[in-house]
Design a protein around this motif. Structure first.
Motif, mmCIF file in Angstrom:
data_model
loop_
_atom_site.group_PDB
_atom_site.id
_atom_site.type_symbol
_atom_site.label_atom_id
_atom_site.label_comp_id
_atom_site.label_asym_id
_atom_site.label_seq_id
_atom_site.Cartn_x
_atom_site.Cartn_y
_atom_site.Cartn_z
ATOM 1 N N VAL A 1 21.313 73.481 75.490
ATOM 2 C CA VAL A 1 22.170 72.369 75.925
ATOM 3 C C VAL A 1 21.531 71.785 77.183
ATOM 4 O O VAL A 1 21.040 72.540 78.027
ATOM 5 C CB VAL A 1 23.601 72.883 76.237
ATOM 6 N N PRO A 2 21.447 70.461 77.324
ATOM 7 C CA PRO A 2 20.854 69.884 78.533
ATOM 8 C C PRO A 2 21.447 70.511 79.794
ATOM 9 O O PRO A 2 22.672 70.618 79.926
ATOM 10 C CB PRO A 2 21.232 68.398 78.420
ATOM 11 N N LYS A 3 20.518 70.947 80.686
ATOM 12 C CA LYS A 3 20.928 71.729 81.871
ATOM 13 C C LYS A 3 21.980 71.025 82.714
ATOM 14 O O LYS A 3 22.874 71.667 83.259
ATOM 15 C CB LYS A 3 19.691 72.055 82.734
ATOM 16 N N VAL A 4 21.864 69.703 82.806
ATOM 17 C CA VAL A 4 22.787 68.955 83.668
ATOM 18 C C VAL A 4 24.249 69.175 83.248
ATOM 19 O O VAL A 4 25.149 69.223 84.076
ATOM 20 C CB VAL A 4 22.423 67.439 83.692
ATOM 21 N N LEU A 5 24.488 69.375 81.933
ATOM 22 C CA LEU A 5 25.864 69.514 81.443
ATOM 23 C C LEU A 5 26.499 70.845 81.812
ATOM 24 O O LEU A 5 27.727 70.965 81.814
ATOM 25 C CB LEU A 5 25.907 69.320 79.919
ATOM 26 N N VAL A 6 25.647 71.862 82.119
ATOM 27 C CA VAL A 6 26.210 73.154 82.533
ATOM 28 C C VAL A 6 26.139 73.327 84.048
ATOM 29 O O VAL A 6 26.508 74.362 84.586
ATOM 30 C CB VAL A 6 25.530 74.347 81.804
ATOM 31 N N SER A 7 25.679 72.263 84.749
ATOM 32 C CA SER A 7 25.502 72.339 86.204
ATOM 33 C C SER A 7 26.827 72.257 86.959
ATOM 34 O O SER A 7 26.930 72.701 88.094
ATOM 35 C CB SER A 7 24.600 71.192 86.673
ATOM 36 N N GLY A 8 27.832 71.647 86.325
ATOM 37 C CA GLY A 8 29.112 71.452 87.007
ATOM 38 C C GLY A 8 29.087 70.298 88.006
ATOM 39 O O GLY A 8 30.046 70.068 88.722
ATOM 40 N N HIS A 9 27.988 69.556 88.050
ATOM 41 C CA HIS A 9 27.826 68.443 88.997
ATOM 42 C C HIS A 9 28.337 67.164 88.335
ATOM 43 O O HIS A 9 27.623 66.493 87.593
ATOM 44 C CB HIS A 9 26.336 68.342 89.354
ATOM 45 N N HIS A 10 29.589 66.807 88.612
ATOM 46 C CA HIS A 10 30.276 65.755 87.845
ATOM 47 C C HIS A 10 29.604 64.390 87.928
ATOM 48 O O HIS A 10 29.524 63.675 86.939
ATOM 49 C CB HIS A 10 31.741 65.660 88.273
ATOM 50 N N GLU A 11 29.115 64.032 89.118
ATOM 51 C CA GLU A 11 28.480 62.728 89.287
ATOM 52 C C GLU A 11 27.171 62.660 88.493
ATOM 53 O O GLU A 11 26.884 61.655 87.832
ATOM 54 C CB GLU A 11 28.247 62.451 90.784
ATOM 55 N N LYS A 12 26.387 63.745 88.541
ATOM 56 C CA LYS A 12 25.139 63.788 87.756
ATOM 57 C C LYS A 12 25.425 63.720 86.264
ATOM 58 O O LYS A 12 24.693 63.087 85.502
ATOM 59 C CB LYS A 12 24.357 65.079 88.059
ATOM 60 N N ILE A 13 26.495 64.378 85.849
ATOM 61 C CA ILE A 13 26.869 64.379 84.427
ATOM 62 C C ILE A 13 27.258 62.970 83.985
ATOM 63 O O ILE A 13 26.819 62.485 82.942
ATOM 64 C CB ILE A 13 28.029 65.377 84.160
ATOM 65 N N ARG A 14 28.056 62.302 84.806
ATOM 66 C CA ARG A 14 28.480 60.938 84.483
ATOM 67 C C ARG A 14 27.270 60.012 84.319
ATOM 68 O O ARG A 14 27.172 59.260 83.356
ATOM 69 C CB ARG A 14 29.407 60.401 85.583
ATOM 70 N N LYS A 15 26.321 60.130 85.277
ATOM 71 C CA LYS A 15 25.126 59.288 85.210
ATOM 72 C C LYS A 15 24.269 59.614 83.996
ATOM 73 O O LYS A 15 23.736 58.723 83.326
ATOM 74 C CB LYS A 15 24.287 59.449 86.489
ATOM 75 N N TRP A 16 24.107 60.909 83.694
ATOM 76 C CA TRP A 16 23.300 61.327 82.536
ATOM 77 C C TRP A 16 23.893 60.749 81.259
ATOM 78 O O TRP A 16 23.193 60.215 80.411
ATOM 79 C CB TRP A 16 23.247 62.857 82.461
ATOM 80 N N ARG A 17 25.210 60.845 81.139
ATOM 81 C CA ARG A 17 25.883 60.350 79.927
ATOM 82 C C ARG A 17 25.747 58.840 79.789
ATOM 83 O O ARG A 17 25.466 58.328 78.707
ATOM 84 C CB ARG A 17 27.369 60.749 79.952
ATOM 85 N N ARG A 18 25.924 58.159 80.879
ATOM 86 C CA ARG A 18 25.790 56.690 80.865
ATOM 87 C C ARG A 18 24.371 56.308 80.419
ATOM 88 O O ARG A 18 24.178 55.439 79.579
ATOM 89 C CB ARG A 18 26.088 56.145 82.264
ATOM 90 N N LYS A 19 23.379 57.006 80.983
ATOM 91 C CA LYS A 19 21.988 56.726 80.636
ATOM 92 C C LYS A 19 21.723 57.004 79.153
ATOM 93 O O LYS A 19 21.080 56.195 78.475
ATOM 94 C CB LYS A 19 21.057 57.575 81.500
ATOM 95 N N GLN A 20 22.264 58.121 78.638
ATOM 96 C CA GLN A 20 22.073 58.452 77.225
ATOM 97 C C GLN A 20 22.714 57.382 76.328
ATOM 98 O O GLN A 20 22.139 56.994 75.312
ATOM 99 C CB GLN A 20 22.681 59.825 76.905
ATOM 100 N N SER A 21 23.889 56.924 76.728
ATOM 101 C CA SER A 21 24.561 55.871 75.958
ATOM 102 C C SER A 21 23.714 54.599 75.917
ATOM 103 O O SER A 21 23.573 53.964 74.868
ATOM 104 C CB SER A 21 25.923 55.538 76.568
ATOM 105 N N LEU A 22 23.150 54.256 77.060
ATOM 106 C CA LEU A 22 22.316 53.046 77.129
ATOM 107 C C LEU A 22 21.080 53.193 76.252
ATOM 108 O O LEU A 22 20.739 52.297 75.476
ATOM 109 C CB LEU A 22 21.908 52.772 78.583
ATOM 110 N N ILE A 23 20.405 54.368 76.355
ATOM 111 C CA ILE A 23 19.181 54.596 75.571
ATOM 112 C C ILE A 23 19.495 54.581 74.080
ATOM 113 O O ILE A 23 18.830 53.903 73.296
ATOM 114 C CB ILE A 23 18.514 55.931 75.977
#
Ligand code: 4G3
Length: 240
Positions: free
Chosen positions: A191-213
């Motif tokens: 599972v992408p490491k960022v999702l298990v990091s617990g870092h909510h802001e990083k998770i939000r940005k990662w998801r937004r970026k994945q949606s855009l890509i």
């Protein structure tokens, strides 16, 4: 919201309706769904609903009389009813049209069959014609269920607040980001490491970026229409 559905195959509906979100909406009293057999609106002893086309050619055409009797009977004495025919000739169904229909109080869905129906029905008692996509089906039943489901989930109170937030992802026309659940490693895939990091802001940005890509790769037509924010542009520049 009241849904009346006119069909030659009423048995196709209960199974679906009793599983889905539509069932919950009915239980909450937010929608009422009535299924009507077109054959019940015939007057002859053979309960005939179709006939050969004028001018010849293959197939059968749904007769005007039973359809007219059904539609007028079900739309009598309440004026704001929208009478919709499901057919491949209709305007292409979309989330936008679902939103538009969710504001109605009474939808009457007519499921066509065979090679179509007598044109005089369209001309006299149909308000709108909808297609769920550029392909041919045996009948309008599956399209009617698609419209029923997508409209029902937009009625206020049908979805929980958690679920209804999700709808907004389609409002700005971005596809969903990738989702994962346990286990953390499946067939060697992490599972992408960022999702298990617990870092909510990083998770939000990662998801937004994945949606855009995802959207740019899979649906360039949607991507083209997106109004990108400054943050979106930064996210796409970032190579990580
Ligand atoms: C022809 C809808 C066929 C005329 C209905 C109904 C596809 C769709 C039918 C008519 C359908 C669709 C039944 N096939 N793409 N078949 O929404 O009125």
């Amino acid at each position: 919201m009241l849904f009346d559905i006119i069909t030659l195959f009423p048995k196709m509906f209960p199974e679906y309706i009793h599983q889905s979100i539509v069932k919950r909406a009915q239980e909450k009293g937010l929608v009422n769904i009535r299924i009507h057999n077109l054959r019940d609106f015939t007057l002859d002893k053979h309960r005939k609903v179709d006939d050969v086309p004028y001018g010849g050619g293959p197939g059968m055409v749904l007769m005007a009389e039973p359809l007219h009797r059904a539609v007028t009977y079900l739309s009598k004495e309440d004026l704001p009813v929208k009478r919709i025919l499901l057919s491949p000739q209709g305007r292409l169904f979309s989330q936008k049209i679902a939103e538009e229909l969710s504001k109605e109080t009474h939808l009457l869905l007519v499921c066509g069959h065979y090679e179509g129906l007598d044109q005089r029905i369209r001309d006299s008692v149909i308000d709108d014609e909808i297609s769920i996509g550029d392909y041919i089906l045996t009948g309008g039943e599956l399209p009617a269920l698609a419209v029923l489901d997508s409209v029902t989930r937009l009625i206020p109170g049908v979805l929980g607040s958690e679920e209804s937030l999700h709808c907004e992802s389609f409002l700005d026309s971005l596809l969903d980001y990738p989702q994962y659940t346990r286990p953390e490693i499946f067939n060697t895939m992490q599972v992408p490491k960022v999702l298990v990091s617990g870092h909510h802001e990083k998770i939000r940005k990662w998801r937004r970026k994945q949606s855009l890509i995802r959207t740019s790769q899979k649906r360039p037509d949607l991507f083209q229409k997106i109004k990108m924010t400054d943050e979106d542009i930064e996210l796409l520049k970032d190579s990580s």
